[in-house]
Scaffold this active site. Structure first.
Site, PDB file in Angstrom:
ATOM      1  N   HIS A 142      43.237  85.547 108.234  1.00 37.18           N
ATOM      2  CA  HIS A 142      43.891  86.815 107.919  1.00 37.18           C
ATOM      3  C   HIS A 142      44.140  86.908 106.425  1.00 37.18           C
ATOM      4  O   HIS A 142      44.422  85.897 105.784  1.00 37.18           O
ATOM      5  CB  HIS A 142      45.232  86.926 108.662  1.00 37.18           C
ATOM      6  N   ASP A 154      43.406  89.938 116.953  1.00 39.12           N
ATOM      7  CA  ASP A 154      42.203  90.343 117.683  1.00 39.12           C
ATOM      8  C   ASP A 154      41.626  89.264 118.573  1.00 39.12           C
ATOM      9  O   ASP A 154      40.681  89.524 119.312  1.00 39.12           O
ATOM     10  CB  ASP A 154      41.124  90.820 116.691  1.00 39.12           C
TER      11      ASP A 154
END
Ligand code: COA
Length: 376
Positions: A262, A313
């Site tokens: 991320h 996700d």
């Protein structure tokens, strides 16, 4: 001389604006919407209440929530012209492309489409948040030669979407699990798609254009498209005992493992453990844990080999797959959830607007003499 001092590739770490909508605390790996930790909202709130919180800045009382829920239900239908166009789309068009087209079309049929007042935008936000689930379900069914399923007023936002897409409302814990996933996806500060919505509205363009920009930005696999890519990976791996070999080969080829890493969270994404738990719950309910077990193994290997942790996700993929959702609707579902965040960003941007227009460092040639075409 080039000024490289203030240049940050990908705008990493750049403060591009102020917001009171949500806050990421990277050190604590936490996320709060308007001051409320999403760990609480995911189990105690509903998508409708969370959307109200994001848009209005405070939790609603009973009357306010009931009115807001009524507005959303009333806005679930989409213009007949959208249905007509969707019938003509190429068979099996991707759901994300259909959604992008559909959101843009909604703007054409909204008489207040170009009105950028605060009140008009709050009303448009309701139409967009309520309309996107219908666009996804309708678009997917029509391009797969299935009959549309009418929205039902007795179902919540989450339940109604599952009913419209799958033809039947969810049973057991499925509606609550799906609702919780929508809350988790609803907002995330200055992520790429929310930022693109803010850039579009900062030119004083309209909310439908801003949300269309956001849908297009979310589509890419480095952003929302990752949840679809994760499921394709889990399907390709096929069995928990094959996960390690599959991953070692992919890492040796220097491939990115979707659903990991991320830009902001370097110590873990607080949304991932909530979805990991949802994945466990739904696999136990269904009595089918293949995808959950592969996911656990993938998490273990990627952490060991790369030190990378799952992002939002990753576990949404096995959750949505066991809910029976078509893989290509995973990213559109992220979009319909994020609609509440996007619309809140557009309203916040326009309430205190300044054109977003960064600068760049020129790296091309300079001072060239123009050569007539016959002499080149
Ligand atoms: N798989 C393998 N390696 C990864 C990785 C992943 N998912 N994510 C990051 N890395 C590695 C990069 O290869 C890079 O290594 P290097 O320095 O040896 O080249 C390093 O980690 C830093 O990556 P970088 O791309 O510079 O970080 P970023 O902040 O730009 O990337 C993401 C953030 C999200 C784009 C990136 O982690 C990624 O591509 N993840 C997969 C897609 C995804 O899940 N997106 C959804 C995000 S919610």
């Amino acid at each position: 001389m080039e000024d490289t001092k203030t240049y940050s590739p990908g705008l990493e770490g750049v403060i591009a604006g102020q917001t009171a909508i949500s806050e990421i605390d990277e050190a604590r790996a936490s996320l709060a919407y308007r001051g409320y930790d999403i760990k609480d909202l995911a189990v105690k709130s509903t998508y409708e209440e969370t959307a109200y919180l994001l848009l209005y800045g405070a939790l609603p009382d009973k009357a306010q929530l009931s009115e807001f829920e009524g507005q959303l239900k009333a806005a679930r239908g989409v213009p007949g012209e959208v249905v007509d166009l969707f019938r003509k789309l190429p068979v099996k068009s991707h759901s994300m492309d259909i959604l992008r087209t559909g959101v843009s079309m909604l703007g054409l049929y909204d008489p207040a489409g170009w009105d950028n007042s605060h009140d008009a935008n709050m009303n448009k936000a309701v139409r967009i948040i309520a309309g996107m689930p219908t666009l996804i379900a309708l678009g997917h069914r029509l391009t797969h030669r299935q009959k549309p399923v009418e929205p039902r007023d007795d179902l919540t936002h989450a339940e109604n979407f599952l009913h419209m897409l799958l033809g039947t409302p969810p049973d057991g814990p499925k509606g609550r699990i799906f609702d919780s996933s929508l809350i988790i996806y609803a907002e995330h500060e200055f992520n790429a798609s929310s930022f693109s919505a803010r850039v579009t509205s900062s030119t004083l363009s309209d909310m439908y254009s801003a949300i269309t920009s956001a849908v297009g930005t979310l589509k890419g696999p480095l952003h929302g498209g990752a949840n679809e890519a994760v499921m394709k990976m889990l399907l390709e791996i096929g069995r928990p005992e094959d996960a390690e070999g599959w991953l070692m080969d992919a890492l040796a080829r220097k491939e990115r493992i979707m659903g990991f890493g991320h830009r902001v969270y370097k110590h873990g994404d607080s949304r991932a453990p909530i979805l990991r738990e949802a994945s466990r719950e739904i696999c136990e309910f269904e009595g089918y844990c293949r995808w959950h077990d592969i996911s656990l193994k993938v998490e273990e290997v990627v952490k060991r080999e790369k030190g990378l942790l799952p992002n939002v996700d990753f576990y949404s993929a096995p959750v949505y797959y066991l809910l029976g959702l078509p893989v290509e609707t995973f990213t559109p579902i992220f979009a319909m959830a994020r609609a509440a965040g996007w619309c809140s960003h557009v309203v916040e941007q326009l309430d205190n607007n300044r054109l977003i227009r960064p600068a760049s460092i020129y790296t091309g040639k300079r001072g060239l003499d123009y050569v007539p075409i016959e002499k080149r």
